[in-house]
Design a protein around this motif. Structure first.
Motif, PDB file in Angstrom:
ATOM      1  N   ARG A 123       1.001  -1.365  -0.270  1.00  0.00           N
ATOM      2  CA  ARG A 123       0.053  -0.092  -0.007  1.00  0.00           C
ATOM      3  C   ARG A 123       0.797   1.192   0.131  1.00  0.00           C
ATOM      4  N   LEU A 124       1.749   1.212   0.999  1.00  0.00           N
ATOM      5  CA  LEU A 124       2.870   2.517   1.039  1.00  0.00           C
ATOM      6  C   LEU A 124       3.345   2.577  -0.465  1.00  0.00           C
ATOM      7  N   ALA A 125       3.858   1.534  -1.023  1.00  0.00           N
ATOM      8  CA  ALA A 125       4.633   1.516  -2.153  1.00  0.00           C
ATOM      9  C   ALA A 125       3.707   2.223  -3.242  1.00  0.00           C
ATOM     10  N   ARG A 126       2.685   1.738  -3.386  1.00  0.00           N
ATOM     11  CA  ARG A 126       1.704   2.078  -4.466  1.00  0.00           C
ATOM     12  C   ARG A 126       1.448   3.541  -4.266  1.00  0.00           C
ATOM     13  N   GLU A 127       1.214   4.009  -2.955  1.00  0.00           N
ATOM     14  CA  GLU A 127       0.666   5.564  -2.762  1.00  0.00           C
ATOM     15  C   GLU A 127       1.957   6.327  -2.968  1.00  0.00           C
ATOM     16  N   THR A 128       3.105   5.985  -2.650  1.00  0.00           N
ATOM     17  CA  THR A 128       4.347   6.583  -2.625  1.00  0.00           C
ATOM     18  C   THR A 128       4.446   6.845  -4.369  1.00  0.00           C
ATOM     19  N   THR A 137       6.183  16.979  -3.835  1.00  0.00           N
ATOM     20  CA  THR A 137       7.692  17.025  -3.165  1.00  0.00           C
ATOM     21  C   THR A 137       7.008  17.768  -1.673  1.00  0.00           C
ATOM     22  N   SER A 138       6.821  16.880  -0.719  1.00  0.00           N
ATOM     23  CA  SER A 138       6.395  17.432   0.519  1.00  0.00           C
ATOM     24  C   SER A 138       6.779  16.702   1.613  1.00  0.00           C
ATOM     25  N   VAL A 142       8.250  12.395   2.176  1.00  0.00           N
ATOM     26  CA  VAL A 142       9.661  11.845   2.744  1.00  0.00           C
ATOM     27  C   VAL A 142       9.446  10.967   3.823  1.00  0.00           C
ATOM     28  N   VAL A 143       8.518  11.248   4.702  1.00  0.00           N
ATOM     29  CA  VAL A 143       7.983  10.437   5.804  1.00  0.00           C
ATOM     30  C   VAL A 143       7.399   9.015   5.103  1.00  0.00           C
ATOM     31  N   ASP A 144       6.686   9.063   4.040  1.00  0.00           N
ATOM     32  CA  ASP A 144       6.247   7.769   3.731  1.00  0.00           C
ATOM     33  C   ASP A 144       7.207   6.720   3.034  1.00  0.00           C
ATOM     34  N   LEU A 145       8.244   7.562   2.422  1.00  0.00           N
ATOM     35  CA  LEU A 145       9.395   6.912   1.742  1.00  0.00           C
ATOM     36  C   LEU A 145      10.144   6.303   2.980  1.00  0.00           C
ATOM     37  N   LYS A 147       8.980   5.355   5.815  1.00  0.00           N
ATOM     38  CA  LYS A 147       8.426   4.166   6.288  1.00  0.00           C
ATOM     39  C   LYS A 147       8.558   2.984   5.585  1.00  0.00           C
ATOM     40  N   MET A 148       8.455   3.458   4.307  1.00  0.00           N
ATOM     41  CA  MET A 148       8.539   2.321   3.060  1.00  0.00           C
ATOM     42  C   MET A 148       9.684   1.586   3.168  1.00  0.00           C
ATOM     43  N   THR A 149      10.715   2.098   3.282  1.00  0.00           N
ATOM     44  CA  THR A 149      12.286   1.844   3.274  1.00  0.00           C
ATOM     45  C   THR A 149      12.282   0.821   4.697  1.00  0.00           C
ATOM     46  N   ALA A 150      11.849   1.436   5.666  1.00  0.00           N
ATOM     47  CA  ALA A 150      11.985   0.468   7.182  1.00  0.00           C
ATOM     48  C   ALA A 150      11.126  -0.594   7.092  1.00  0.00           C
ATOM     49  N   GLN A 151       9.716  -0.611   6.294  1.00  0.00           N
ATOM     50  CA  GLN A 151       8.806  -1.792   6.281  1.00  0.00           C
ATOM     51  C   GLN A 151       9.461  -2.948   5.126  1.00  0.00           C
ATOM     52  N   TYR A 152      10.188  -2.425   4.156  1.00  0.00           N
ATOM     53  CA  TYR A 152      10.978  -3.083   3.377  1.00  0.00           C
ATOM     54  C   TYR A 152      12.085  -3.897   3.941  1.00  0.00           C
ATOM     55  N   ASN A 153      12.795  -3.342   4.842  1.00  0.00           N
ATOM     56  CA  ASN A 153      13.789  -3.871   5.441  1.00  0.00           C
ATOM     57  C   ASN A 153      13.389  -5.036   6.625  1.00  0.00           C
ATOM     58  N   ARG A 154      12.313  -4.431   7.237  1.00  0.00           N
ATOM     59  CA  ARG A 154      11.647  -5.448   8.274  1.00  0.00           C
ATOM     60  C   ARG A 154      11.277  -6.750   7.630  1.00  0.00           C
ATOM     61  N   ILE A 155      10.724  -6.683   6.371  1.00  0.00           N
ATOM     62  CA  ILE A 155      10.117  -7.904   5.655  1.00  0.00           C
ATOM     63  C   ILE A 155      11.258  -8.643   5.256  1.00  0.00           C
ATOM     64  N   ASN A 156      12.304  -7.937   4.691  1.00  0.00           N
ATOM     65  CA  ASN A 156      13.442  -8.704   4.296  1.00  0.00           C
ATOM     66  C   ASN A 156      14.119  -9.427   5.360  1.00  0.00           C
ATOM     67  N   ARG A 157      14.106  -8.908   6.606  1.00  0.00           N
ATOM     68  CA  ARG A 157      14.815  -9.430   7.956  1.00  0.00           C
ATOM     69  C   ARG A 157      14.005 -10.553   8.267  1.00  0.00           C
ATOM     70  N   GLN A 158      12.740 -10.758   8.235  1.00  0.00           N
ATOM     71  CA  GLN A 158      11.622 -11.685   8.375  1.00  0.00           C
ATOM     72  C   GLN A 158      12.013 -13.019   7.422  1.00  0.00           C
ATOM     73  N   LEU A 159      11.780 -12.588   6.192  1.00  0.00           N
ATOM     74  CA  LEU A 159      12.079 -13.628   5.263  1.00  0.00           C
ATOM     75  C   LEU A 159      13.437 -14.471   5.447  1.00  0.00           C
ATOM     76  N   ARG A 160      14.666 -13.568   5.613  1.00  0.00           N
ATOM     77  CA  ARG A 160      15.927 -14.365   6.008  1.00  0.00           C
ATOM     78  C   ARG A 160      15.757 -15.019   7.399  1.00  0.00           C
ATOM     79  N   THR A 161      15.039 -14.532   8.210  1.00  0.00           N
ATOM     80  CA  THR A 161      15.317 -15.337   9.497  1.00  0.00           C
ATOM     81  C   THR A 161      14.285 -16.684   8.967  1.00  0.00           C
ATOM     82  N   HIS A 162      12.929 -16.615   8.347  1.00  0.00           N
ATOM     83  CA  HIS A 162      12.183 -17.830   8.134  1.00  0.00           C
ATOM     84  C   HIS A 162      13.023 -18.882   7.291  1.00  0.00           C
ATOM     85  N   THR A 163      13.757 -18.004   6.290  1.00  0.00           N
ATOM     86  CA  THR A 163      14.552 -18.829   5.317  1.00  0.00           C
ATOM     87  C   THR A 163      15.710 -19.650   6.296  1.00  0.00           C
ATOM     88  N   GLU A 164      16.369 -19.046   7.039  1.00  0.00           N
ATOM     89  CA  GLU A 164      17.387 -19.730   7.879  1.00  0.00           C
ATOM     90  C   GLU A 164      16.765 -20.668   8.707  1.00  0.00           C
TER      91      GLU A 164
END
Length: 716
Positions: A123-128, A137-138, A142-145, A147-164
């Motif tokens: 949702r954040l990615a599509r809106e952003t 340019t508001s 920048v805040v949404d970007l 949040k989206m980056t933090a959400q992306y890193n969080r999902i990546n960490r979860q996926l790597r944790t599950h894979t490991e």
């Protein structure tokens, strides 16, 4: 336990040993099957649980990367259509994640959190992205970007944790599998050792329970033969040997009683003789006295005559008693003569048997090792006379290099198995022998009885057999290598040529004229023909080398399936005998035979109304099957040719054929000791006959005969 073993009948002891061996083998096989079932369950768990979860994690990582790239492309091109494609992929992945939650309920919470995080991130990615496309340019962007980056890193960490975690679970499962393997192997080896030790102990006890009483009976027999009738035999078992002991003890008791009666008769005879001698001495003394006093005793003549008369009566009585004793003694002498005659007859029978045995037999002294006697075969084979042989010892028959081995084993003759040595004849000829040695008593002294069997021909036969086995292994290896070459090195270029011809038609089909297209199609047909030819060769080489289990095959069901798979044209009617038998065969092989014969009959049918029949008959121990058609028929001069590999009667451009089918059928039938032949006249159809054994046979006799006649070399 000891008493129980003694009371078991000998025939039951002999049956008991293989039963114990079979029980031990079944226990070991049960452990192996249990181990395989455990491994199969663990492997199934890994394949159905951990691998799909690991693949799902990888799919989520790829989807995150696709969303990231889609955003970049949409922003770079200011085109939101890329987001639509990413949306469809995301919705499909979320639906897949929902399905996985139902398939793996134990991971439902994990998948639910991932789904929630992934929906927020999308949702954040599509809106952003839409805001960036509109060049907004508001600070909120920048805040949404962020949040989206933090959400992306969080999902990546979860996926790597599950894979490991899934990888660790898989490693742990494989480690458990390895530990189970080691423990199972240790248990199987322990059971095998315990089984072998138990079988050895039981075999020793059973063998000892048979041989020990026999040795006791033989020892008692030797003592009785020497005249010792005071021996005792312990009746400690009720088997055949115990009954033999009982009968032997009864015989000794009877002999002892007869000897006592004979001794009492001899005592009576000796007493009568002493009394007679005493009477004779008294009469002599009395006659002397009467002679000296005859003149003085004339008055007593009457009394003397009377006394003399009474004395004569007494002598007559004693004489009658002596005659009776003499008759009894003569009867005893005659009985002894009959016994001696029977002994001489038994001795002649033994001598005839001793000399009629076809193997050389030696009797040698146990202490000096000098030969004491031999049979006629010794003179015939070794060339020594009995006098010459008595000057030699048993070691003189062996070559120098084997004498030491014979000396080391001479003290263990009775307990050692049959041994193989080399003997030297009087002429110097050497040959291999198998020596059987046992201890006997010969003429009142211990001796060795040795039987030497000439095994030269057997040794040559074993050497020839080993040579043939090596040749057979070499031929099989060459056949395997040939099959590998055909399967890998020939198919690969054919596939390349086939692909090239397809590319030519696809890429340059518009530029080729009709002749060019025809040549390309001809090339493609030749490639397919070569591929079928290679497949036929591989099938031919697998017969006899790649075997299936011999099972009961109901030909009624098999023929129905084969006809259904062939789908014959409407103008061809196939009639099958409704009472086909059940045969013991490799199911795939017997179906190959019928399928090839029926497909050939359909392929070459030249009549508007084709008729094909399948019948059976019984001939001794074989079923005879017949596949008949009303097709074009085959000339008699081609009846042998069609069974040769790669041989066809029609051009391959008219009828596509590899020329392997009938050769394959013949090889399968020969492998089961059957026969195949045909009866045909041009224009009148063809009848193919073949035989199949009714019962089970030892698979491989027919194949071995085929190998000996060179069939494998023909294929090579």
């Amino acid at each position: 336990m000891k008493r129980l073993i003694k009371d078991i009948q000998i025939r039951h002891k002999i049956i008991l040993m293989p039963i114990v061996a079979c029980v031990t083998l079944l226990a070991i096989l049960s452990m192996i099957i249990l181990f395989n079932l455990q491994n199969a369950a663990l492997t199934k768990k890994i394949q159905t649980h951990y691998y799909p979860l690991q693949e799902l994690s990888h799919d989520l990582e790829k989807m995150l990367a696709n969303i990231q790239r889609g955003m970049q492309d949409a922003v770079a091109t200011s085109d939101s259509s890329a987001l639509l494609q990413i949306s469809e992929q995301s919705y499909a992945l979320l639906a897949s994640l929902e399905n996985k939650m139902q398939v793996f309920p134990q991971e439902a919470q994990t998948f639910s959190e991932l789904k929630k995080d992934f929906e927020n991130y999308f949702r954040l990615a599509r809106e952003t992205t839409m805001r960036m496309i509109s060049e907004e340019t508001s600070e909120s962007l920048v805040v949404d970007l962020t949040k989206m980056t933090a959400q992306y890193n969080r999902i990546n960490r979860q996926l790597r944790t599950h894979t490991e975690r899934y990888a660790a679970e898989i490693r742990h499962a494989f480690k458990m599998d390895r530990n189970n393997l080691d423990n199972s192997l240790s248990l199987i080896i322990s059971m095998m050792i315990s089984g072998v030790l138990a079988m050895g102990w039981i075999s020793y006890k059973l063998t000892h329970s048979i041989t020990s009483p026999l040795k006791e009976v033989v020892s008692v027999a030797h003592r009785v033969a020497k005249g010792d009738f005071d021996v005792q035999i312990a009746l400690d078992s009720m088997d055949e040997i115990g009954q033999l002991k009982k009968a032997f003890l009864s015989m000794i008791t009877r002999i002892t009683h007869l000897i006592q009666e004979k001794d009492e008769a001899y005592d009576e005879i000796f007493k009568s003789r002493e009394l007679h001698q005493k009477n004779v001495i008294e009469l002599t003394q009395l006659n002397k006295t009467l002679s000296q006093e005859i003149s003085e005793r004339k008055k007593a003549e009457t009394e003397l005559n009377e006394y003399k008369y009474h004395l004569e009566e007494l002598v007559d009585e004693r004489t009658i008693e002596l005659q009776s004793m003499n008759a009894m003694l003569q009867k005893e002498i005659n009985s002894r003569k009959e016994i001696e005659k029977a002994l001489r007859l038994n001795e002649r029978k033994y001598f005839m048997l001793f000399n009629q045995i076809p193997d050389p037999i030696f009797i040698s002294d146990k202490e000096t090792k000098h030969f004491l006697d031999c049979n006629k075969m010794v003179h015939k084979i070794y060339g020594y006379s009995i006098d010459e042989l008595r000057t030699k010892t048993s070691f003189d028959l062996y070559p120098a290099k084997e004498k030491q081995s014979v000396l080391e084993n001479v003290g263990h003759k009775r307990n050692s198995p049959n041994q193989t040595f080399t003997h030297i004849t009087k002429s110097g000829r050497r040959f291999d022998v198998e020596v059987i040695v046992d201890e006997i008593e010969y003429q009142g002294r211990p001796a060795y009885l040795s039987i030497a069997r000439d095994i030269s021909e057997r040794m040559l036969a074993e050497a020839k057999k080993n040579e043939l086995l090596l040749e057979l292994q070499s031929v099989n290896q060459e056949l395997k290598e040939f099959a590998y070459v055909v399967s890998h090195d020939l198919k690969a270029p054919l596939r390349a040529i086939g692909s090239l011809s397809e590319w030519l038609l696809v890429d340059y089909g518009n530029e080729l004229d009709e002749e060019g297209k025809e040549l390309v199609n001809l090339l493609d047909s030749r490639v397919k023909r070569m591929h079928k030819l290679i497949e036929g060769i591989l099938q031919y080489s697998r017969v006899g080398r790649v075997r299936e289990e011999v099972v009961e095959v109901d030909l009624n069901d098999s023929l129905a399936d084969i006809i259904d798979s062939l789908s014959p044209p409407e103008n061809i009617i196939i009639t099958v005998d409704p009472d086909l038998p059940v045969v013991y065969f490799e199911k795939t092989r017997i179906e190959q035979v019928f399928q090839n014969l029926l497909s050939n009959a359909i392929k070459y049918m030249d009549k508007d109304e084709g008729k094909i029949t399948v019948t059976k008959a019984e001939d001794d121990d074989f079923y005879q099957f017949c596949v008949t058609d009303n097709g074009p028929g085959i000339d008699a001069r081609h009846h042998e040719k069609i069974f040769q590999i790669f041989q066809t009667l029609n051009p391959r451009d008219e009828f596509e054929s590899t020329g392997v089918g009938l050769t394959l059928i013949k090889k399968i039938i020969k492998m089961y000791n059957g026969q195949i032949w045909l009866e045909s006249e041009p224009g009148e159809g063809t009848s193919f006959y073949f035989t199949v054994p009714m019962g089970k046979i030892s698979l491989g006799k027919g194949l071995l005969q085929e190998l000996e006649t060179g069939a494998v070399h023909e294929v090579s």
